[in-house]
Structures are given as structure tokens and as C-alpha cells.
Scaffold this motif. Sequence first.
Motif, PDB file in Angstrom:
ATOM      1  N   ILE A  79      29.056  49.726  14.842  1.00  0.00           N
ATOM      2  CA  ILE A  79      28.020  50.636  14.332  1.00  0.00           C
ATOM      3  C   ILE A  79      28.620  51.623  13.345  1.00  0.00           C
ATOM      4  CG2 ILE A  79      26.392  52.444  14.978  1.00  0.00           C
ATOM      5  CD1 ILE A  79      25.977  51.006  17.619  1.00  0.00           C
ATOM      6  N   HIS A  80      29.822  52.098  13.619  1.00  0.00           N
ATOM      7  CA  HIS A  80      30.470  53.030  12.688  1.00  0.00           C
ATOM      8  C   HIS A  80      30.746  52.361  11.351  1.00  0.00           C
ATOM      9  CE1 HIS A  80      32.931  56.316  11.243  1.00  0.00           C
ATOM     10  NE2 HIS A  80      33.923  55.474  11.028  1.00  0.00           N
ATOM     11  N   ARG A  81      31.113  51.087  11.388  1.00  0.00           N
ATOM     12  CA  ARG A  81      31.365  50.366  10.141  1.00  0.00           C
ATOM     13  C   ARG A  81      30.069  50.013   9.437  1.00  0.00           C
ATOM     14  NH1 ARG A  81      35.223  46.673  12.905  1.00  0.00           N
ATOM     15  NH2 ARG A  81      33.499  45.163  12.722  1.00  0.00           N
ATOM     16  N   GLY A  82      28.957  49.998  10.163  1.00  0.00           N
ATOM     17  CA  GLY A  82      27.674  49.664   9.551  1.00  0.00           C
ATOM     18  C   GLY A  82      27.365  48.200   9.519  1.00  0.00           C
ATOM     19  N   ASP A  83      28.014  47.372  10.375  1.00  0.00           N
ATOM     20  CA  ASP A  83      27.772  45.924  10.349  1.00  0.00           C
ATOM     21  C   ASP A  83      27.331  45.373  11.699  1.00  0.00           C
ATOM     22  OD1 ASP A  83      30.105  46.122  11.760  1.00  0.00           O
ATOM     23  OD2 ASP A  83      31.344  45.037  10.321  1.00  0.00           O
ATOM     24  N   ASP A  84      26.740  46.239  12.522  1.00  0.00           N
ATOM     25  CA  ASP A  84      26.225  45.779  13.808  1.00  0.00           C
ATOM     26  C   ASP A  84      24.870  45.104  13.598  1.00  0.00           C
ATOM     27  OD1 ASP A  84      24.628  46.175  16.467  1.00  0.00           O
ATOM     28  OD2 ASP A  84      26.729  46.456  17.021  1.00  0.00           O
ATOM     29  N   ILE A  85      24.717  43.884  14.142  1.00  0.00           N
ATOM     30  CA  ILE A  85      23.489  43.137  13.879  1.00  0.00           C
ATOM     31  C   ILE A  85      22.296  43.692  14.656  1.00  0.00           C
ATOM     32  CG2 ILE A  85      24.751  41.032  13.348  1.00  0.00           C
ATOM     33  CD1 ILE A  85      24.062  40.018  16.152  1.00  0.00           C
ATOM     34  N   ASP A  86      22.542  44.530  15.666  1.00  0.00           N
ATOM     35  CA  ASP A  86      21.442  45.098  16.448  1.00  0.00           C
ATOM     36  C   ASP A  86      21.046  46.500  15.997  1.00  0.00           C
ATOM     37  OD1 ASP A  86      21.095  42.875  18.139  1.00  0.00           O
ATOM     38  OD2 ASP A  86      22.823  43.493  19.352  1.00  0.00           O
ATOM     39  N   VAL A  87      21.756  47.041  15.054  1.00  0.00           N
ATOM     40  CA  VAL A  87      21.371  48.317  14.444  1.00  0.00           C
ATOM     41  C   VAL A  87      21.039  48.014  12.987  1.00  0.00           C
ATOM     42  CG1 VAL A  87      22.068  50.660  13.864  1.00  0.00           C
ATOM     43  CG2 VAL A  87      22.817  49.643  16.019  1.00  0.00           C
ATOM     44  N   ILE A  88      19.771  47.903  12.702  1.00  0.00           N
ATOM     45  CA  ILE A  88      19.306  47.479  11.379  1.00  0.00           C
ATOM     46  C   ILE A  88      18.994  48.709  10.545  1.00  0.00           C
ATOM     47  CG2 ILE A  88      17.569  46.166  10.115  1.00  0.00           C
ATOM     48  CD1 ILE A  88      17.971  45.491  13.794  1.00  0.00           C
ATOM     49  N   GLU A  89      19.803  48.960   9.531  1.00  0.00           N
ATOM     50  CA  GLU A  89      19.603  50.112   8.653  1.00  0.00           C
ATOM     51  C   GLU A  89      18.808  49.668   7.426  1.00  0.00           C
ATOM     52  OE1 GLU A  89      22.848  52.660   7.796  1.00  0.00           O
ATOM     53  OE2 GLU A  89      23.837  52.358   9.743  1.00  0.00           O
ATOM     54  N   ILE A  90      17.696  50.358   7.184  1.00  0.00           N
ATOM     55  CA  ILE A  90      16.791  50.019   6.086  1.00  0.00           C
ATOM     56  C   ILE A  90      16.675  51.228   5.161  1.00  0.00           C
ATOM     57  CG2 ILE A  90      14.435  49.348   5.480  1.00  0.00           C
ATOM     58  CD1 ILE A  90      14.216  48.124   8.281  1.00  0.00           C
ATOM     59  N   ASP A  91      16.823  50.990   3.866  1.00  0.00           N
ATOM     60  CA  ASP A  91      16.646  52.046   2.869  1.00  0.00           C
ATOM     61  C   ASP A  91      15.175  52.119   2.495  1.00  0.00           C
ATOM     62  OD1 ASP A  91      16.831  53.907   0.881  1.00  0.00           O
ATOM     63  OD2 ASP A  91      17.681  52.538  -0.605  1.00  0.00           O
ATOM     64  N   GLY A  92      14.525  53.227   2.867  1.00  0.00           N
ATOM     65  CA  GLY A  92      13.100  53.362   2.601  1.00  0.00           C
ATOM     66  C   GLY A  92      12.755  53.329   1.123  1.00  0.00           C
ATOM     67  N   ALA A  93      13.701  53.692   0.270  1.00  0.00           N
ATOM     68  CA  ALA A  93      13.423  53.727  -1.167  1.00  0.00           C
ATOM     69  C   ALA A  93      13.318  52.333  -1.766  1.00  0.00           C
ATOM     70  CB  ALA A  93      14.508  54.525  -1.883  1.00  0.00           C
ATOM     71  N   SER A  94      13.995  51.339  -1.168  1.00  0.00           N
ATOM     72  CA  SER A  94      13.977  49.982  -1.721  1.00  0.00           C
ATOM     73  C   SER A  94      13.186  49.004  -0.859  1.00  0.00           C
ATOM     74  CB  SER A  94      15.416  49.465  -1.882  1.00  0.00           C
ATOM     75  OG  SER A  94      16.109  49.514  -0.651  1.00  0.00           O
ATOM     76  N   HIS A  95      12.661  49.473   0.260  1.00  0.00           N
ATOM     77  CA  HIS A  95      11.832  48.619   1.127  1.00  0.00           C
ATOM     78  C   HIS A  95      10.524  49.358   1.391  1.00  0.00           C
ATOM     79  CE1 HIS A  95      15.917  47.130   1.777  1.00  0.00           C
ATOM     80  NE2 HIS A  95      15.396  45.987   2.187  1.00  0.00           N
ATOM     81  N   THR A  96       9.761  49.561   0.327  1.00  0.00           N
ATOM     82  CA  THR A  96       8.573  50.419   0.429  1.00  0.00           C
ATOM     83  C   THR A  96       7.299  49.661   0.748  1.00  0.00           C
ATOM     84  OG1 THR A  96       8.141  50.208  -1.944  1.00  0.00           O
ATOM     85  CG2 THR A  96       9.575  52.017  -1.256  1.00  0.00           C
ATOM     86  N   GLY A  97       7.325  48.345   0.613  1.00  0.00           N
ATOM     87  CA  GLY A  97       6.089  47.572   0.684  1.00  0.00           C
ATOM     88  C   GLY A  97       5.670  47.192   2.093  1.00  0.00           C
TER      89      GLY A  97
END
Length: 549
Positions: A95-113
Motif C-alpha cells: 500500500i505504501h508503494r501504491g501497487d496493492d491490488i485491493d486498494v484501488i486509487e482513482i484520480d477524480g480529475a481523469s475519471h469523471t464520467g
Amino acid sequence: MTEDHLKEKGGQGPAYQALARRYRPRFFRDFVGLDHVTHTLQNAIRQGRVGHAYLFCGPRGIGKTSMVRVFATALNCEKGPAEEPCGECDSCVRIHRGDDIDVIEIDGASHTGVDNVRELRSNAIYAPARSRYKIYVIDEVHMLSKPAFNALLKTLEEPPEHVKFLFATTEPQKVLETIQSRCQRFDFPRISARDIAEMLKRVCESEKIEASDKVLGYIARNVRGGMRDALSILDQVIAYCGNKVEEEAVYGVMGSVPEETLRQMGSFIAEGDVKSALQATDALFNAGKDPGEILDAFSNYLRDLLVLETCGADGGLLVTTAEADDAMRAQAARIPANALLYMLQILAETHGKLKFIQNQQVLLEVATVRLAQWEEFESFDEVLSVLSQGGTPHGKAPGTGGKEPPKAAATQTLPPQQAATEKKFDFAQSSAAETWNKAVDALFKKRGFLAAAVAQGQLLAFEGEQVVLGYAPEARFSMEQLQDPGKRKEAETALAEILGHGVTLKLQPLEAGPEAAPTPGKKDRTKRGRTASHMVKRALELFDGRIVD
């Protein structure tokens, strides 16, 4: 990422990691100035009261996304859910590295639809691959479209037991209320300058960088509560200076105005030295300082002078310096608070005009001249007070540059008592309508706001002490003002003083459509209310003005 990717081109070691990333919090205890958030989240974990959706709100660079990651780590830690993640297990590291498959990080600015949200909903029903919870992190959630928000509502209200939603935003007012009501909201405050300075000091000690408390304090006071901005600026200054941070380098890197320059400008303005103030402003402009930055810096300095004058130096409220010196105290004592307030207004107006003019240097110079001539300022209340008594403000005529007005103009001013005697109206020899009109004229001199409300009414009856006023639909606001018992009593008292006997006001609405026949001698109340005011007449005479309908 392989070892080769971490090597620099010269093969000298791992690639450099910015301070803001290297010192990013990994545990709840690492956060600065956010105790109310960390304690609440830790208590929720300990008591087993973790909600299904959280909304973290606040300015940029204060730890919202970092808090999301630490919270997700604590929930999915192999030794948890834990009040403090271990930071060593496989889940914490991923999770600290940002590559955990169960913690899905989504950028609201590029996933607006709405399609992005539908995909999220379809995947949310599946259990996590290897962790306790499947956690969806949406950064800048306010960027989602309204259809996307609406598509998320049902899932957000009744999510599967294994799903948690963690949202972060810098603009919570743009997040639909239906979304906010389904989340636990945490508002992140700006981090205090003292906490930021202490953190910078620890970083410098860890990095073996020599930096004075004055320099670190200056950085902390000028990042507006953002820890990430402070670490980024420190990183840039270290790259410029090496292992010893110099004060001038900080000013250059930040593009800010040095404290000593601000004190000199303050001294020139306090003494009314227009020439020196202009020279200092031009020197800053020619040195490449941004005009907006110059205005902001001097606004902060004048704000500090205002704080010194009104609150003293012990309140811990200063922005441009940690402690006030003798020069600042002398300037605060020299310039009155109302002049400082007007100066701040001038700077704010100038700042707002910068984007509309190409030659910004002219605006800076005009503002500087106006500030240096602060002794010519007169408060609006003082001007109105003098005008109401038939005088000229401070004996200065407009356009005379502060010089005494011509002698002929001096004969226009009469002592208040003499003026009242010469203009006294004999109510006993007048008709009811004329008496009432003159009484309202006199009320304008005593209670202008109340007189405006009274003048909007149509005189229907005036017998003895009782006055009946009718209000048309468009004047309903004025009637509502006088329906307040306190304001009506104030108006009745003032009218009684004018007429020499008691007055009782009775208000009644007039029906829409043809109005009742006007009382003989009745004037247009709206226009008379504007023109009969003695203050307005005096202002028109002094400034050679006219009323525009």
C-alpha cells in the motif's frame, strides 16, 4: 520496479527522492497538526466502529491523501485492523508503494464520467484478492460529474461489507450533499507555522543541513499552512545553497520580498516619503519580483502593523516576521488603525486590477503614492459628520491638494445651533401635509435610514399625535423595517423631538392597482427622500455633482 530503474545514469546509487515524498507520513503518529483526525480514526479502529465511507476535506498539501493511505494501511495490515500499522508486513509495504491490488486509487480529475463509476460498481461486488477490505480511494472527488455522483449513490449507501470508500477533496462545496450525507466528513485545518517550522528543523537535522530558525520560520509562514509546499521549497533551497541555507537564497527561490525591504517601505510610508517609497517599489519591480507578490507581501506587512496596534506583539499573530522589532512598533504607533485599514483596501483593489492592465508597474506606483499620502485620508464617518453640520471636511476643498478653501466658501459654514435657528420651520402655521413633509426632511438629518423608511410611506391621516402611513407593495420592505418595535419607537421618538409633541405611527399596506388619491401637497417621496437630505445637498454643492435617476 527493478534495481536498474533506481540507478542514476552515472551508476552512483538510487535516484534522488524529493523531501516531500521521503518524509511523507507512514503512520498516524507522523502527522503534524491533525490530532483530531488521527485520534478519531484510531478510536474507530479500536472500538470496531469503522464506517464504510469517509470524506477528507481541506487545502492542498496538508496530508489528506497521506491520511487516506495510512488509514487504508491500518485497515488492511496483517496484524490489524490496527490503531497503528506495522509498516513491515506485505500489505503495508504494497500500500505504501501504491501497487496493492485491493486498494484501488482513482484520480477524480481523469475519471469523471459515469462509465468509470459503473465499472467501479461492477467490480465492487467481488471480494478482495488477498486483503481484509477492498478499498476505493478517489482523490479530488469533486471533479466527478453529476451523473457519476448519482451512479455512485446506491453503492455508497449500501456497499458490500468488504468495501470501504475513502474520498479526498480540496473543494467540498462541489461534492453533492447526497454524497456528503453518506460519508463521515473530516475537515483538515491548515498546519500552523510553528508546527511546520519544527518539522523543517527535524528534516534539516536528519539531512545534515545547516539552516537558521529565522529562515525556516520564514518558509513556514509563507506556505499558507501546506507542509508539502514547505518541504518542496526547502528541497529547492538546499539544491541552490548546498548544506548551508542562506537567507537571501530563500528570498530568491520563493520570489518573495525580504523582511528588511518591507520594513524600509513601511518606514517610508509612515513618514510620508513618497520619493523613497517609489524608488523602493521600482527597485523591487526591476529586480524581477512579481507585482502580485509585492502587493501580497506588503499587505501582510501592513496587516502585521494593524495587529501590533490593535492586539499587541504577544498574540502570536504576526505573519511577516516571528517577532516585531522597534521599527515595526514605531510604524504601528505612527499610523492609526483606520488608515491601515484603508491602505489594505487600496492594495486589495490594486491586486484585483493587475490582470486587466499590461503596464503593471504604473499600478504599483499609483498604489505606493496613495499609501505614502495616508495623512490625507479622512474616514467616511468623519466626512458625513462634518457634512451633516454644514461644514467642509477638515477645511479642505476637493481638488485643492489639502490647501485651505477660498474665503468665499468659508461663509457657507454655520454653527449647528445657528443653522438650526435660521432654518427652523413653524409647524403651527402649516397644513398637515406640509408639516409632515418638513418633519421628514428634518428626520433625514437625525436618522437617515429611518427617514428613508418613513418617506416611502404615503400620508393617509395626520390628526393630533397619530400618523397613518400607507405602503404600496413595492415599498413593503420599508414598512417591514418600521414594524420592528425598536425601530418604530426610535422613529416616533425622533419625530416627537422635531414636532414638539408625541407621535404614534400606524402602518398599513396599500392594495396593488390604482393608489389612493394623494394628499394635497404630497411630493414624490422617493425623489424627495434623495434630494431633501441635507447631507446629500451639501455633497452636491461641494463636489459640483448631480443626481442621476
